[in-house]
Motif scaffolding. Structure first.
Motif, PDB file in Angstrom:
ATOM      1  N   LEU A 191     -21.986  28.522  22.116  1.00 56.62           N
ATOM      2  CA  LEU A 191     -21.710  27.095  22.166  1.00 56.62           C
ATOM      3  C   LEU A 191     -22.541  26.427  23.247  1.00 56.62           C
ATOM      4  O   LEU A 191     -22.899  27.039  24.248  1.00 56.62           O
ATOM      5  CB  LEU A 191     -20.225  26.861  22.469  1.00 56.62           C
ATOM      6  CG  LEU A 191     -19.226  27.236  21.381  1.00 56.62           C
ATOM      7  CD1 LEU A 191     -17.809  27.062  21.913  1.00 56.62           C
ATOM      8  CD2 LEU A 191     -19.419  26.407  20.131  1.00 56.62           C
ATOM      9  N   ALA A 192     -22.797  25.131  23.054  1.00 59.34           N
ATOM     10  CA  ALA A 192     -23.436  24.355  24.110  1.00 59.34           C
ATOM     11  C   ALA A 192     -22.455  24.148  25.248  1.00 59.34           C
ATOM     12  O   ALA A 192     -21.239  24.217  25.064  1.00 59.34           O
ATOM     13  CB  ALA A 192     -23.883  23.004  23.548  1.00 59.34           C
ATOM     14  N   PRO A 193     -22.950  23.912  26.482  1.00 59.90           N
ATOM     15  CA  PRO A 193     -22.042  23.639  27.594  1.00 59.90           C
ATOM     16  C   PRO A 193     -21.132  22.459  27.267  1.00 59.90           C
ATOM     17  O   PRO A 193     -21.580  21.445  26.725  1.00 59.90           O
ATOM     18  CB  PRO A 193     -23.004  23.306  28.745  1.00 59.90           C
ATOM     19  CG  PRO A 193     -24.296  23.949  28.372  1.00 59.90           C
ATOM     20  CD  PRO A 193     -24.366  23.885  26.882  1.00 59.90           C
ATOM     21  N   GLY A 194     -19.859  22.577  27.572  1.00 64.77           N
ATOM     22  CA  GLY A 194     -18.914  21.520  27.238  1.00 64.77           C
ATOM     23  C   GLY A 194     -17.645  21.616  28.062  1.00 64.77           C
ATOM     24  O   GLY A 194     -17.570  22.366  29.038  1.00 64.77           O
ATOM     25  N   THR A 195     -16.622  20.863  27.646  1.00 68.55           N
ATOM     26  CA  THR A 195     -15.352  20.777  28.358  1.00 68.55           C
ATOM     27  C   THR A 195     -14.299  21.542  27.563  1.00 68.55           C
ATOM     28  O   THR A 195     -14.001  21.163  26.417  1.00 68.55           O
ATOM     29  CB  THR A 195     -14.941  19.305  28.508  1.00 68.55           C
ATOM     30  OG1 THR A 195     -16.007  18.596  29.148  1.00 68.55           O
ATOM     31  CG2 THR A 195     -13.670  19.185  29.331  1.00 68.55           C
ATOM     32  N   PRO A 196     -13.692  22.610  28.113  1.00 69.91           N
ATOM     33  CA  PRO A 196     -12.810  23.475  27.310  1.00 69.91           C
ATOM     34  C   PRO A 196     -11.673  22.741  26.608  1.00 69.91           C
ATOM     35  O   PRO A 196     -11.441  22.955  25.418  1.00 69.91           O
ATOM     36  CB  PRO A 196     -12.287  24.482  28.343  1.00 69.91           C
ATOM     37  CG  PRO A 196     -13.368  24.549  29.372  1.00 69.91           C
ATOM     38  CD  PRO A 196     -13.929  23.168  29.461  1.00 69.91           C
ATOM     39  N   HIS A 197     -10.949  21.856  27.314  1.00 70.00           N
ATOM     40  CA  HIS A 197      -9.773  21.247  26.678  1.00 70.00           C
ATOM     41  C   HIS A 197     -10.157  20.231  25.603  1.00 70.00           C
ATOM     42  O   HIS A 197      -9.289  19.773  24.855  1.00 70.00           O
ATOM     43  CB  HIS A 197      -8.869  20.605  27.736  1.00 70.00           C
ATOM     44  CG  HIS A 197      -9.405  19.328  28.310  1.00 70.00           C
ATOM     45  ND1 HIS A 197      -9.207  18.106  27.717  1.00 70.00           N
ATOM     46  CD2 HIS A 197     -10.129  19.078  29.430  1.00 70.00           C
ATOM     47  CE1 HIS A 197      -9.784  17.161  28.447  1.00 70.00           C
ATOM     48  NE2 HIS A 197     -10.346  17.727  29.481  1.00 70.00           N
ATOM     49  N   ALA A 198     -11.451  19.860  25.502  1.00 66.95           N
ATOM     50  CA  ALA A 198     -11.914  18.927  24.469  1.00 66.95           C
ATOM     51  C   ALA A 198     -12.691  19.635  23.360  1.00 66.95           C
ATOM     52  O   ALA A 198     -13.270  18.976  22.504  1.00 66.95           O
ATOM     53  CB  ALA A 198     -12.780  17.836  25.091  1.00 66.95           C
ATOM     54  N   LEU A 199     -12.698  20.972  23.338  1.00 66.34           N
ATOM     55  CA  LEU A 199     -13.407  21.693  22.295  1.00 66.34           C
ATOM     56  C   LEU A 199     -12.755  21.438  20.940  1.00 66.34           C
ATOM     57  O   LEU A 199     -11.540  21.536  20.801  1.00 66.34           O
ATOM     58  CB  LEU A 199     -13.400  23.196  22.574  1.00 66.34           C
ATOM     59  CG  LEU A 199     -14.354  23.740  23.635  1.00 66.34           C
ATOM     60  CD1 LEU A 199     -14.136  25.231  23.805  1.00 66.34           C
ATOM     61  CD2 LEU A 199     -15.805  23.451  23.267  1.00 66.34           C
TER      62      LEU A 199
END
Length: 598
Positions: A191-199
């Motif tokens: 996955l691309a870098p992101g925010t866990p709770h908004a996956l």
């Protein structure tokens, strides 16, 4: 004013980066440091990729990989801005260059300066009405739709990346480093870098399948951006997130993939139901159940906004200090219908392998079981609240967990296809489904956690533990023990050292100040650490706890360390005037080297 700074974090007001004069720091993250800069009387934002500083030793494969990743994010953002140069709602790109060396230095980009504050900060300060929020929603969706028309996916859309202009209240999207561009290179495997709770749930399913471990990459789609728009709008309407970021990672991912959050108008009765229903469609588990595209979402918002003439749309959205509204009988009925729909889909689904069906059905049925338990407990809690004014809420929540575990044990046989029984040493048969299912283990530990909502919560101070032996040995070699040190707590806060600063829980970068009485850390050394500001006490006063785990010397060396803020307790009492989430402390303070984290 020129500078001899070696690393982006050493840049100070007045330093020059090419023709751009640094005015102040705008903050830093895992991949970059942003500054407000000036040139010929105009203001700009200068963002520089933060990657490992060149070391005295030979660079390792890990540092080279990290350098490629953070530079890649900066290139992606520059390409995205360049492809949308005339698009309102996105900063205009002015320059791309490297510093301090034209070919080997740190990559940076320069855009027009965007005044204002992040959306979540603006919302907390202004308490906007539904009419104001829907205007912002429509503008943000319009920008997303334009990016999608160019084939660009954002992949990390959140309220921190939406700046609200102080005069016209127009939103501007910033930090597009995770964006995917047609023909662009991949930032990372998986996955691309992101925010866990908004996956989005489909990203969580990709992680659960484990194909990323063999180098597979997730194929992002527009529907993922639509889901994150739903998370953003949910936060705007409720001051909560659909899923609590404070949950353990495995429990959080299980919840995202299986649990339907409460609708915004259920949590906050002041939120218009028409907007709430739009948000819930964006948060659907299956991508095909969301809106077809951002243009369809924009039309839905326009249709909902026709109600803005109503008085209820023109008053600030109130968030009760007592928390979300209790669950109603209508919600219980909704959850019952949701269960029926899920069972219907399961019957119509194509045949699966028995092992896969066992795990997936167990997970789905258990998630509905926990929701039904939650509904019953919350209804009981509502009656109890009317009788005793909610004084026994904590006891009921604990009881709900015990009830859930009991029902789990009793009802598991009805919901899970049974594998062959196994005889224990005493000859009794037992079912090992939970023990053999990774998803089952996650759900079992998550059962009680799902009774809380995704509202922001104070960070928990880490437990006491020993400093790693190799770190202690390195600190001894540098003679860092047996001395005191002074520092500026936050290099990103302007002002004089004798003033007071305001601090929040989270990552912190501090700068060492040298005096006659301080230890051997050089002047200007940067210390990277973490602050915890809530729920702590020292000598009867509210306090802050601080740890530092890494030092960056002015010559570019990075050294792991164990320092705490203040004395060996790691606790510093807050100054008078501190508020929840905003601790007042001196800007200049002391730190202590430790062999054991207090």
């Amino acid at each position: 004013m020129t500078t001899d700074a070696f690393h982006p974090d050493h840049l100070q007001p007045g330093n020059l980066v090419g023709p751009w004069r640094i005015l102040e720091s705008l903050g830093s993250g895992n991949f970059g440091h942003a500054f407000k800069a000036e040139r010929d009387g105009d203001f700009f934002t200068l963002k520089m990729a933060v990657r490992p500083a060149p070391s005295l030793d030979k660079e390792t494969q890990e540092t080279l990989q990290e350098a490629r990743q953070v530079d890649g994010r900066m290139r992606h953002e520059a390409a995205t801005l360049m492809a949308n140069a005339s698009q309102p709602g996105i900063p205009h790109l002015r320059a791309v260059d490297r510093w301090p060396h034209v070919s080997k230095g740190y990559l940076y980009i320069v855009t027009d300066y965007v005044p204002g504050e992040p959306f979540h900060t603006w919302r907390k300060r202004t308490h906007p009405s539904a009419a104001q929020l829907v205007d912002i929603f429509i503008e943000v969706v319009r920008v997303v739709a334009q990016l999608h028309r160019h084939g660009i996916l954002i992949r990390d859309l959140k309220s921190e990346h939406i700046i609200i202009h102080p005069t016209d209240h127009k939103p501007v999207l910033v930090d597009l480093g995770s964006a995917w561009l047609p023909g662009g290179s991949m930032l990372t495997e998986g996955l691309a870098p992101g925010t866990p709770h908004a996956l989005p749930p489909e990203c969580v399913a990709f992680l659960r399948e484990g194909r990323w471990q063999q180098g597979a990459r997730f194929k992002a789609a527009k529907t993922g951006d639509l889901y994150q728009l739903g998370v953003f709008m949910y936060e705007a309407l409720t001051a909560c997130w659909p899923f609590d970021p404070g949950m353990p990672t495995e429990e959080l991912l299980v919840a995202i993939e299986t649990v339907r959050p409460r609708a915004p108008h259920r949590l906050n009765p002041e939120a218009p139901e028409s907007l709430s229903l739009i948000v819930m469609r964006l948060l659907e588990k299956r991508p095909e159940d969301r809106y077809v595209d951002a243009s369809a979402l924009s039309q839905a918002l326009w249709d909902a906004a026709k109600e803005r003439s109503k008085k209820s749309w023109k008053v600030p959205l109130a968030h009760s200090p007592e928390g979300p509204a209790p669950m109603t009988q209508d919600e219980v009925e909704e959850r019952r219908l949701q269960k029926q729909e899920a069972e219907r889909r399961a019957r119509e689904a194509p045949p699966q392998k028995e092992e896969e069906r066992s795990q997936e059905q167990a997970l789905e049925q258990l998630s509905f079981l926990t929701r039904e338990i939650e509904a019953q407990v919350v209804l009981a809690e509502e009656k109890e609240a009317r009788r005793k004014k909610m004084q026994r809420r904590a006891a009921l929540v604990a009881g709900s967990c015990l009830l859930g575990l009991t029902l789990l044990a009793v009802g598991w046989w009805r919901f899970v296809p049974h594998p062959p029984a196994v005889l224990s040493a005493k000859g009794n048969a037992f079912v090992s489904t939970l023990n053999n299912s990774r998803s089952g283990k996650a759900v079992l530990t998550w059962l009680c956690a799902t009774f809380s909502l995704g509202c922001p919560a104070a960070q928990v101070r880490p437990p006491s533990e020993g400093c790693p032996r190799e770190v202690i040995q390195g600190m001894e070699a540098l003679d860092l023990f047996h001395k005191d040190y002074a520092l500026i707590i936050d290099i990103n806060q302007p002002g004089e050292p004798n003033e007071r600063g305001v601090y929040q829980s989270g990552k912190i970068v501090s700068r060492v100040i040298k005096y006659d009485w301080t230890g051997p850390l050089p002047e200007g050394t940067l210390l990277y650490g973490q602050l915890w500001t809530e729920g702590l006490n020292k000598e009867g006063r509210d306090a802050v706890y601080g740890r530092y785990t890494e030092a960056l010397f002015p010559d570019g060396r990075r050294v792991p360390v164990c320092f705490v803020m203040g004395d060996r307790s790691g606790l510093t009492p807050k100054d008078d005037g501190s508020k929840p989430g905003r601790a007042r402390l001196p800007k200049e303070w002391t730190i202590t080297a430790v062999r054991w984290w207090p």
